[in-house]
Design an enzyme around this catalytic site. Structure first.
Site, mmCIF file in Angstrom:
data_model
loop_
_atom_site.group_PDB
_atom_site.id
_atom_site.type_symbol
_atom_site.label_atom_id
_atom_site.label_comp_id
_atom_site.label_asym_id
_atom_site.label_seq_id
_atom_site.Cartn_x
_atom_site.Cartn_y
_atom_site.Cartn_z
ATOM 1 N N LYS A 241 0.843 -1.210 0.000
ATOM 2 C CA LYS A 241 0.000 0.000 0.000
ATOM 3 C C LYS A 241 0.873 1.254 0.000
ATOM 4 C CE LYS A 241 -3.753 -2.550 2.026
ATOM 5 N NZ LYS A 241 -4.272 -3.198 3.218
ATOM 6 N N GLN B 106 -5.195 -2.072 9.312
ATOM 7 C CA GLN B 106 -4.896 -3.368 8.694
ATOM 8 C C GLN B 106 -5.422 -4.513 9.571
ATOM 9 O OE1 GLN B 106 -3.282 -3.830 5.599
ATOM 10 N NE2 GLN B 106 -3.970 -5.915 5.907
ATOM 11 N N ASP C 84 -11.277 2.322 3.223
ATOM 12 C CA ASP C 84 -11.224 0.857 3.096
ATOM 13 C C ASP C 84 -12.638 0.262 3.051
ATOM 14 O OD1 ASP C 84 -9.735 -1.461 2.853
ATOM 15 O OD2 ASP C 84 -9.705 -1.856 4.998
#
Ligand code: NAP
Length: 282
Positions: free
Chosen positions: A54, A98, A121
């Site tokens: 990322k 994450q 996200d």
């Protein structure tokens, strides 16, 4: 006839190029460079790789990345404190936590603490609610990428029978909703589904998001189907999909490979959502 490959890697590279142009415009016209904050708690090797990828993608397209690598024993209070700080920071347009989190951290509490306007996200409960209600909002990255990949084949989704195997909150459920929004007739399958093989064999579009390498054999595939393999499991150091590619590609019209399919598209969609966040709240 061999199936055509849905090349997620190439598609993602094209999207990153388009995003570079949008980002230059945003910088020239508004003086804005969007910022993405990524929080990684612990030292799970797979998560570290995903976070590094990322960061690399941000650097390539021109998004400012802020990576917070926290020790595995970081308390929930500390994580929530960091999220509150990032929520209030005008340099930060997107926040990603994450997953998976270490066991002592409550996933719902942590994800729910992110300002939904920065939920690039697509994991916040408000974002999920908007998706369910068909309202405008961030689309979760993996499902959004999957829809792009299906559309890239030229197949009209409307009216087709789409079968999604897997019902997780991050892949299965949202991808089923997005397919429904595209007017597909959607069947969702899971570990309790009876006669999974014949359900899958009726699918014009098959999305496999199980996490069991080689589970979907050629017998599960309808002739001329579009097959999207989301599964990513490391076996002997190599990423394997849920679909037996060699068998499925003999029957399907289009198939996505692992690696080089959904994975790169997921990151491209994260970049796209972050650019959208920067443009929206500029
Ligand atoms: P998950 O939360 O573990 O969910 C797996 C789903 O598969 C569950 O709904 C489970 O059913 C279902 N399942 C398990 N065994 C089954 C069986 N024998 N028959 C039918 N269904 C079965 O996984 P996830 O987070 O959705 O991820 C799925 C896979 O996609 C993993 O390999 C993951 O690494 C990969 N992934 C890739 C990306 C990417 O960017 N490339 C992103 C996300 C995930 P139950 O609900 O009944 O248990």
């Amino acid at each position: 006839m061999e199936a055509k490959i849905i090349d997620g890697k190439a598609m993602a590279a094209g999207i990153r190029q388009e995003l570079k142009v949008r980002l230059e415009k945003l910088k020239d016209e508004m003086g804005i460079t969007p910022g993405l904050a990524v929080i990684l708690v612990g030292d799970d090797p797979a998560s570290q790789t995903y976070v590094n990828n990322k960061e690399k993608a941000c650097n390539e397209v021109g998004i400012d990345s802020y990576i917070y690598r926290l020790p595995v024993d970081t308390s929930e209070e500390e994580v929530l404190g960091l999220i509150a700080k990032l929520n209030a920071d005008s340099q930060i347009d997107g926040i990603l936590v994450q997953l998976p989190l270490p066991k002592h951290l409550d996933e719902h509490t942590v994800l729910g603490a992110v300002d939904a306007r920065k939920d690039v996200d697509g994991t916040h409960i408000v974002t999920a609610g908007k998706l369910l209600a068909g309202e405008k909002g961030f689309k979760p990255c993996t499902p959004k990428g999957i829809i792009r990949m299906i559309k890239s084949t030229g197949l009209e989704i409307q009216g087709k029978h789409a079968v999604v195997v897997g019902r997780s909150n991050i892949v299965g459920k949202p991808v089923a909703l997005l397919l429904l929004n595209e007017n597909a007739t959607v069947t969702m399958c899971h570990s309790k589904t009876e006669d999974l093989q014949s359900v899958c064999a009726g699918a014009d579009i098959l999305v496999a998001a199980i996490g069991k390498p080689g589970f979907i054999t050629g017998d599960y595939i309808k002739e001329r189907a579009v097959v999207i393999d989301v599964g990513t499991t490391k076996v002997d150091g190599v990423f394997k999909g849920d679909v037996v590619f060699e068998e499925a590609s003999k029957k399907a019209a289009f198939i996505s490979p692992v690696p080089g399919g959904v994975g790169p598209m997921t990151i491209a969609m994260l970049m796209e959502n972050t650019v959208e966040a920067g443009e929206t709240y500029a």
